[in-house]
Design a protein around this motif. Structure first.
Motif, PDB file in Angstrom:
ATOM      1  N   GLU A 144       0.840  -1.066   0.090  1.00  0.00           N
ATOM      2  CA  GLU A 144       0.012   0.059  -0.014  1.00  0.00           C
ATOM      3  C   GLU A 144       0.905   1.460  -0.153  1.00  0.00           C
ATOM      4  OE1 GLU A 144      -2.967   0.147   3.287  1.00  0.00           O
ATOM      5  OE2 GLU A 144      -3.677  -1.936   2.488  1.00  0.00           O
ATOM      6  N   ILE A 145       1.929   1.223   0.983  1.00  0.00           N
ATOM      7  CA  ILE A 145       2.794   2.301   1.023  1.00  0.00           C
ATOM      8  C   ILE A 145       3.680   2.424  -0.554  1.00  0.00           C
ATOM      9  CG2 ILE A 145       4.918   3.370   2.099  1.00  0.00           C
ATOM     10  CD1 ILE A 145       4.220   1.608   4.374  1.00  0.00           C
ATOM     11  N   ILE A 146       3.976   1.514  -1.033  1.00  0.00           N
ATOM     12  CA  ILE A 146       4.968   1.714  -2.167  1.00  0.00           C
ATOM     13  C   ILE A 146       3.842   2.119  -3.550  1.00  0.00           C
ATOM     14  CG2 ILE A 146       6.291   0.424  -3.780  1.00  0.00           C
ATOM     15  CD1 ILE A 146       7.675   1.059  -1.234  1.00  0.00           C
ATOM     16  N   ASP A 147       2.682   1.524  -3.530  1.00  0.00           N
ATOM     17  CA  ASP A 147       1.701   1.770  -4.518  1.00  0.00           C
ATOM     18  C   ASP A 147       1.701   3.318  -4.524  1.00  0.00           C
ATOM     19  OD1 ASP A 147       1.638  -0.400  -5.513  1.00  0.00           O
ATOM     20  OD2 ASP A 147      -0.422  -1.081  -4.635  1.00  0.00           O
ATOM     21  N   GLU A 148       1.377   4.075  -3.248  1.00  0.00           N
ATOM     22  CA  GLU A 148       1.112   5.349  -3.069  1.00  0.00           C
ATOM     23  C   GLU A 148       2.326   6.162  -3.750  1.00  0.00           C
ATOM     24  OE1 GLU A 148       1.200   8.588   0.605  1.00  0.00           O
ATOM     25  OE2 GLU A 148       0.339   6.546   0.891  1.00  0.00           O
ATOM     26  N   LEU A 149       3.687   5.772  -3.159  1.00  0.00           N
ATOM     27  CA  LEU A 149       4.755   6.498  -3.754  1.00  0.00           C
ATOM     28  C   LEU A 149       5.018   6.316  -5.114  1.00  0.00           C
ATOM     29  CD1 LEU A 149       7.141   5.524  -0.737  1.00  0.00           C
ATOM     30  CD2 LEU A 149       6.378   7.672  -1.256  1.00  0.00           C
ATOM     31  N   MET A 150       4.591   5.039  -5.697  1.00  0.00           N
ATOM     32  CA  MET A 150       4.758   5.096  -7.344  1.00  0.00           C
ATOM     33  C   MET A 150       3.805   5.885  -8.190  1.00  0.00           C
ATOM     34  SD  MET A 150       5.152   0.919  -7.383  1.00  0.00           S
ATOM     35  CE  MET A 150       5.355   0.785  -9.187  1.00  0.00           C
ATOM     36  N   MET A 151       2.651   6.287  -7.274  1.00  0.00           N
ATOM     37  CA  MET A 151       1.844   7.367  -7.966  1.00  0.00           C
ATOM     38  C   MET A 151       2.612   8.799  -8.257  1.00  0.00           C
ATOM     39  SD  MET A 151      -1.040   5.955  -8.829  1.00  0.00           S
ATOM     40  CE  MET A 151      -2.359   7.177  -8.907  1.00  0.00           C
ATOM     41  N   TYR A 177       6.027   9.049  -7.864  1.00  0.00           N
ATOM     42  CA  TYR A 177       7.525   8.940  -8.552  1.00  0.00           C
ATOM     43  C   TYR A 177       7.435   7.686  -9.456  1.00  0.00           C
ATOM     44  CZ  TYR A 177       8.824  11.804  -4.637  1.00  0.00           C
ATOM     45  OH  TYR A 177       8.614  12.798  -3.745  1.00  0.00           O
ATOM     46  N   PRO A 178       6.783   7.697 -10.520  1.00  0.00           N
ATOM     47  CA  PRO A 178       6.554   6.831 -11.614  1.00  0.00           C
ATOM     48  C   PRO A 178       7.832   6.298 -12.509  1.00  0.00           C
ATOM     49  CG  PRO A 178       5.639   8.898 -12.625  1.00  0.00           C
ATOM     50  CD  PRO A 178       5.928   8.969 -11.016  1.00  0.00           C
ATOM     51  N   ASP A 179       8.614   7.107 -12.330  1.00  0.00           N
ATOM     52  CA  ASP A 179      10.042   6.789 -12.896  1.00  0.00           C
ATOM     53  C   ASP A 179      11.043   6.190 -12.087  1.00  0.00           C
ATOM     54  OD1 ASP A 179       9.168   7.377 -15.533  1.00  0.00           O
ATOM     55  OD2 ASP A 179       9.439   9.386 -15.190  1.00  0.00           O
ATOM     56  N   GLU A 180      10.836   6.078 -10.633  1.00  0.00           N
ATOM     57  CA  GLU A 180      11.611   5.716  -9.674  1.00  0.00           C
ATOM     58  C   GLU A 180      11.811   4.218  -9.714  1.00  0.00           C
ATOM     59  OE1 GLU A 180      14.655   5.639  -7.753  1.00  0.00           O
ATOM     60  OE2 GLU A 180      14.061   7.681  -7.923  1.00  0.00           O
ATOM     61  N   GLY A 181      12.974   3.731 -10.226  1.00  0.00           N
ATOM     62  CA  GLY A 181      13.175   2.431 -10.445  1.00  0.00           C
ATOM     63  C   GLY A 181      13.528   1.426  -9.227  1.00  0.00           C
ATOM     64  N   SER A 182      13.883   2.172  -8.012  1.00  0.00           N
ATOM     65  CA  SER A 182      13.976   1.430  -6.852  1.00  0.00           C
ATOM     66  C   SER A 182      12.632   1.143  -6.129  1.00  0.00           C
ATOM     67  CB  SER A 182      14.651   2.365  -5.730  1.00  0.00           C
ATOM     68  OG  SER A 182      14.276   3.505  -5.419  1.00  0.00           O
ATOM     69  N   LEU A 183      11.635   1.951  -6.649  1.00  0.00           N
ATOM     70  CA  LEU A 183      10.204   1.629  -6.232  1.00  0.00           C
ATOM     71  C   LEU A 183       9.521   0.409  -6.886  1.00  0.00           C
ATOM     72  CD1 LEU A 183       8.566   5.298  -6.025  1.00  0.00           C
ATOM     73  CD2 LEU A 183       9.323   3.588  -4.111  1.00  0.00           C
TER      74      LEU A 183
END
Length: 433
Positions: free
Chosen positions: A68-75, A77-83
Motif C-alpha cells: 500500500e505504501i509503495i503503490d502510493e509512492l509510485m503514483m 514517482y512513476p520513473d523511480e526504479g527502486s520503487l
C-alpha cells in the motif's frame, strides 16, 4: 537501505530515529507496540521515511501494508526504479510473478536499480524454468558491472544450481575474493561445493576448510567429508563425518559413507556400529542392511549377515542385490533347502530374474530333483550361454542326468570362452570316445 532519497529534512531524521526505536521494540518481542508505532509514524513521515517503513514491513512479512505504501509512492514517482524493484519483490511474495516481471522490465538501463532488476528477473525466469532467459539477464548485469560481487555470486549460484559446476567456479571465486559478504550466504562453502562436484577435490578441501571455520553447516560438513573420502583421506573423512553426526544425528546420508570410511581403515566393528546407528535414524534404508550383512560375513558372523539380508528383503523383495547376496551365501553354505524356499518366495512376489531361476535349478539338483532341475536349466541356457560358471555347472549336471552328447556341446561352448582350460579339453575328448 536504498540510495533513493527524496526531500530528507530534519524532521525526516527524527522519523528515522523513531523507526529504529520501533524496530528495536519488535526485536525485543513487543511486536504490537512496534507495529503500532510504525503505523503512527506513517501519518507524518516524509516520502523517504515512508519508503523505509515499507521496507521494514516487508522484512517483517507484512507484505500487504508494504505494498500500500509503495503503490502510493509510485503514483508520485512513476520513473523511480527502486520503487519498481521493491514493488516487484512484494508482488513475488504475493505470488504475482507476471506482474512483477512487467514492473522490472520497465526499469531503464541508466537507473541505479537496473542491476537489481536483472537479478530479480533472473530469479523469476529461473522459477519459470526459462534458464536461457535467466542466464541472459545475469550476463547482461555482469557485463554492465563486472566488479559487483552480488552479480558474480548470482551467476555462480545460477550455474551451480543448474549443475554447470565448472562454469560456476570463476564467478563464485571472484565473489569470494572480493572480500564482501552476503547475509546468510557462505561463499567459500558454495565455491567448495562447485569444486567438489566438478571433481577438483584438492581445491574443494581448501575452501571447505576455510568456510567451515566461520560457519559449521551440516551439508558443508558432509561435502567436506565426502570430498576427503573421494581423495581417500579416510582419517579426515571420518573426522568430518563424525562431527556431522554429532551436530545432526538425523542427517541420514552420513551413515553409509562413514561406515565405508571406517571399513577402508579396517575398523569393521566401528563400521558395523555406524550402520546400526544409521538404521535407528533411517530404518527403511535397505543399503544399510546390505552393507551390514557384508561386514558381518567379513567378520565371520554369518548368522548376523543372514539376518540383515532377510530384513532388507522383507522391506523390499525387489532388492536384487539383497536377494543375490543371500542366495549366494546360502549356496556357498550348501543350505539348499533354504535357497529353494528363498527362490519360491521371490516367485510369490512376482520377482523374475534369470539368476533366480539358476539358483532354483541348483537347489533342485542338490536335492536330487533332477527332472525339475533339468526343466529350469534348459529354460535359461540360451540366456546364459556366455556365462562360464553356468556352462560348467550345466555341463556336469547333464553328465549326471545321462545326456552326454548335450553335455559335450555345452563343454564345447565353455571351451570357446576359456580355450586355456585343459581339463575341459580332456573331458570333451573322453566324451567323444
Amino acid at each position: 537501505m536504498s540510495k533513493w532519497r527524496i526531500g530528507l529534512n530534519d524532521g525526516g531524521m527524527n522519523v528515522i530515529k523513531e523507526i529504529e526505536k520501533a524496530i528495536a521494540a519488535i526485536e525485543l518481542g513487543d511486536v504490537d507496540k512496534g507495529l503500532g508505532d510504525l503505523k503512527q509514524l506513517l501519518k507524518r513521515a516524509d516520502h523517504q521515511s515512508k519508503y523505509d517503513i515499507a521496507q521494514v514491513f516487508h522484512e517483517l512479512g507484512h507484505v500487504e501494508q508494504a505494498k500500500e505504501i509503495i503503490d502510493e509512492l509510485m503514483m508520485m514517482y512513476p520513473d523511480e526504479g527502486s520503487l519498481n524493484a521493491l514493488a516487484a519483490e512484494l508482488l513475488i511474495d504475493m505470488d504475482q510473478e507476471d506482474e512483477a516481471i512487467e514492473l522490472l522490465q520497465d526499469i531503464k538501463e541508466d537507473d541505479e536499480a537496473f542491476l537489481q532488476a536483472q537479478l530479480l528477473l533472473a530469479d523469476l525466469y529461473q522459477m519459470q524454468s526459462l534458464d536461457e532467459v535467466a542466464e541472459q539477464k545475469l550476463l547482461l548485469a555482469f557485463k554492465k558491472a563486472p566488479d559487483e560481487m552480488i552479480i558474480s555470486y548470482g551467476l555462480g549460484e545460477f550455474y551451480l544450481e543448474r549443475g554447470d559446476y565448472v562454469k560456476s567456479i570463476p564467478y563464485l571465486k571472484k565473489a569470494v575474493h572480493s572480500g564482501e559478504e552476503i547475509k546468510d550466504v557462505h561463499l567459500e562453502l558454495r565455491l567448495a561445493e562447485a569444486y567438489s562436484a566438478s571433481g577438483q577435490f584438492e581445491d574443494a578441501l581448501i575452501y571447505y576448510q576455510r568456510g567451515l571455520k566461520n560457519h559449521l553447516e551440516p551439508h558443508a560438513l558432509f561435502g567436506y567429508g565426502f570430498t576427503a573420502y573421494q581423495v581417500e583421506d579416510m582419517v579426515l573423512a571420518i573426522e568430518q563425518f563424525e562431527a556431522l553426526k554429532a551436530l545432526d544425528p538425523d542427517f541420514s546420508t552420513v551413515y553409509p559413507y562413514l561406515a565405508k570410511a571406517y571399513e577402508a581403515e579396517g575398523r569393521i566393528d566401528d563400521a558395523l556400529e555406524t550402520l546400526k546407528a544409521g538404521m535407528s535414524v533411517d530404518e527403511f534404508n535397505e543399503s544399510l542392511y546390505i552393507h551390514a550383512a557384508k561386514l558381518s560375513f567379513k567378520k565371520n558372523t554369518a548368522i548376523d549377515g543372514e539376518a540383515f539380508l532377510r530384513q532388507a528383503i522383507a522391506m523390499n523383495p525387489s532388492n536384487v542385490e539383497a536377494v543375490h547376496t543371500l542366495a549366494a551365501f546360502l549356496k556357498h553354505e550348501e543350505m539348499f533347502e533354504e535357497l529353494l524356499d528363498l527362490m519360491k518366495h521371490m516367485k510369490e512376489y512376482g520377482e523374475e530374474d534369470v539368476l533366480y531361476t539358476w539358483y532354483e535349478a541348483t537347489a533342485l539338483k542338490e536335492q536330487d530333483l533332477y527332472d525339475e532341475a533339468y526343466t529350469l536349466y534348459k529354460e535359461i541356457a540360451g540366456q546364459l550361454i556366455e556365462d562360464v560358471d553356468f556352462l560348467e555347472e550345466y555341463g556336469y549336471f547333464l553328465l549326471e542326468y545321462g545326456q552326454r552328447e548335450r553335455a559335450k556341446q555345452i563343454f564345447s561352448e565353455l571351451l570357446k570362452l576359456q580355450p586355456e582350460r585343459g581339463d575341459i579339453q580332456e573331458l570333451i575328448v573322453d566324451l567323444s570316445n
